[in-house]
Design a protein around this motif. Sequence first.
Motif, PDB file in Angstrom:
ATOM      1  N   THR A  69       0.840  -1.198   0.000  1.00  0.00           N
ATOM      2  CA  THR A  69       0.000   0.000   0.000  1.00  0.00           C
ATOM      3  C   THR A  69       0.873   1.245   0.000  1.00  0.00           C
ATOM      4  OG1 THR A  69      -1.733  -1.185   1.203  1.00  0.00           O
ATOM      5  CG2 THR A  69      -1.845   1.217   1.204  1.00  0.00           C
ATOM      6  N   ASP A  81      -4.922   1.391  -6.496  1.00  0.00           N
ATOM      7  CA  ASP A  81      -5.514   2.035  -5.330  1.00  0.00           C
ATOM      8  C   ASP A  81      -6.819   1.358  -4.915  1.00  0.00           C
ATOM      9  OD1 ASP A  81      -3.428   3.801  -5.319  1.00  0.00           O
ATOM     10  OD2 ASP A  81      -4.519   5.364  -6.386  1.00  0.00           O
ATOM     11  N   LYS A  82      -7.633   0.995  -5.888  1.00  0.00           N
ATOM     12  CA  LYS A  82      -8.906   0.327  -5.606  1.00  0.00           C
ATOM     13  C   LYS A  82      -8.660  -1.011  -4.902  1.00  0.00           C
ATOM     14  CE  LYS A  82     -13.144  -0.955  -8.038  1.00  0.00           C
ATOM     15  NZ  LYS A  82     -13.764  -1.034  -9.370  1.00  0.00           N
ATOM     16  N   TRP A  84      -6.166  -1.829  -2.919  1.00  0.00           N
ATOM     17  CA  TRP A  84      -5.731  -1.656  -1.534  1.00  0.00           C
ATOM     18  C   TRP A  84      -6.825  -1.091  -0.655  1.00  0.00           C
ATOM     19  CZ3 TRP A  84      -2.472  -4.950  -0.757  1.00  0.00           C
ATOM     20  CH2 TRP A  84      -1.497  -5.244  -1.697  1.00  0.00           C
ATOM     21  N   VAL A  85      -7.610  -0.174  -1.156  1.00  0.00           N
ATOM     22  CA  VAL A  85      -8.730   0.348  -0.355  1.00  0.00           C
ATOM     23  C   VAL A  85      -9.701  -0.781  -0.038  1.00  0.00           C
ATOM     24  CG1 VAL A  85     -10.737   1.866  -0.409  1.00  0.00           C
ATOM     25  CG2 VAL A  85      -8.529   2.713  -1.182  1.00  0.00           C
ATOM     26  N   THR A  86     -10.002  -1.607  -1.020  1.00  0.00           N
ATOM     27  CA  THR A  86     -10.914  -2.729  -0.813  1.00  0.00           C
ATOM     28  C   THR A  86     -10.314  -3.736   0.148  1.00  0.00           C
ATOM     29  OG1 THR A  86     -11.684  -2.405  -3.070  1.00  0.00           O
ATOM     30  CG2 THR A  86     -12.335  -4.424  -1.994  1.00  0.00           C
ATOM     31  N   TRP A  88      -8.224  -3.204   2.601  1.00  0.00           N
ATOM     32  CA  TRP A  88      -8.250  -2.699   3.974  1.00  0.00           C
ATOM     33  C   TRP A  88      -9.671  -2.676   4.537  1.00  0.00           C
ATOM     34  CZ3 TRP A  88      -4.165  -3.486   6.442  1.00  0.00           C
ATOM     35  CH2 TRP A  88      -2.910  -3.364   5.840  1.00  0.00           C
ATOM     36  N   ILE A  89     -10.673  -2.509   3.691  1.00  0.00           N
ATOM     37  CA  ILE A  89     -12.056  -2.591   4.163  1.00  0.00           C
ATOM     38  C   ILE A  89     -12.365  -4.013   4.630  1.00  0.00           C
ATOM     39  CG2 ILE A  89     -14.482  -2.530   3.425  1.00  0.00           C
ATOM     40  CD1 ILE A  89     -13.680  -0.147   1.614  1.00  0.00           C
ATOM     41  N   TYR A 134     -15.044  -6.674  -4.067  1.00  0.00           N
ATOM     42  CA  TYR A 134     -15.659  -5.365  -4.236  1.00  0.00           C
ATOM     43  C   TYR A 134     -16.772  -5.420  -5.289  1.00  0.00           C
ATOM     44  CZ  TYR A 134     -16.300  -0.519  -5.596  1.00  0.00           C
ATOM     45  OH  TYR A 134     -16.857   0.691  -5.905  1.00  0.00           O
TER      46      TYR A 134
END
Length: 151
Positions: A69, A81-82, A84-86, A88-89, A134
């Motif tokens: 990340t 980016d998508k 890593w954001v997903t 971490w969620i 996602y």
Amino acid sequence: MDIFNESLEELYRTSRHWKLPNEIGKIFKIKPGKVMLYILFFLMLLMILGIYEKLICDLLTFFFPARWTLLSISNPNFSSDKLWVTYWIVYSLLKVVDEVFPFFLQFIPFFYAIKAFFLLVLCAPRIQGAIIIYNSMLVQMMKELKKSISK
């Protein structure tokens, strides 16, 4: 099987840049990629045996993705980016389940080994399991949440 082979190649490629596998590889005269495979196998074995399972799971599923990340944030050409954001969620949701229901989780055999494998598949660059989660689940959940809030 191609995804598995590509993931192994990625592990071999990235492990060349890490100090620990290189040093161990020099001592035992093996490639850094194999050192990483042996280390991962050993850690998974410890988790299956129930030895430091929660600690190993947390270390594996936090530090590797955190490193990737940070590389993603620092490199403007990195386009995941998508992912890593997903990741971490999903990681956060599983961490909440860990903390809220520890009594029930002890009855699920090999829970931490399964959790570690699942989270590592989510963050694997070639598989991009977080994007699959996602697209298949989180988008639907957000639509349902939006509908329930707007009523």
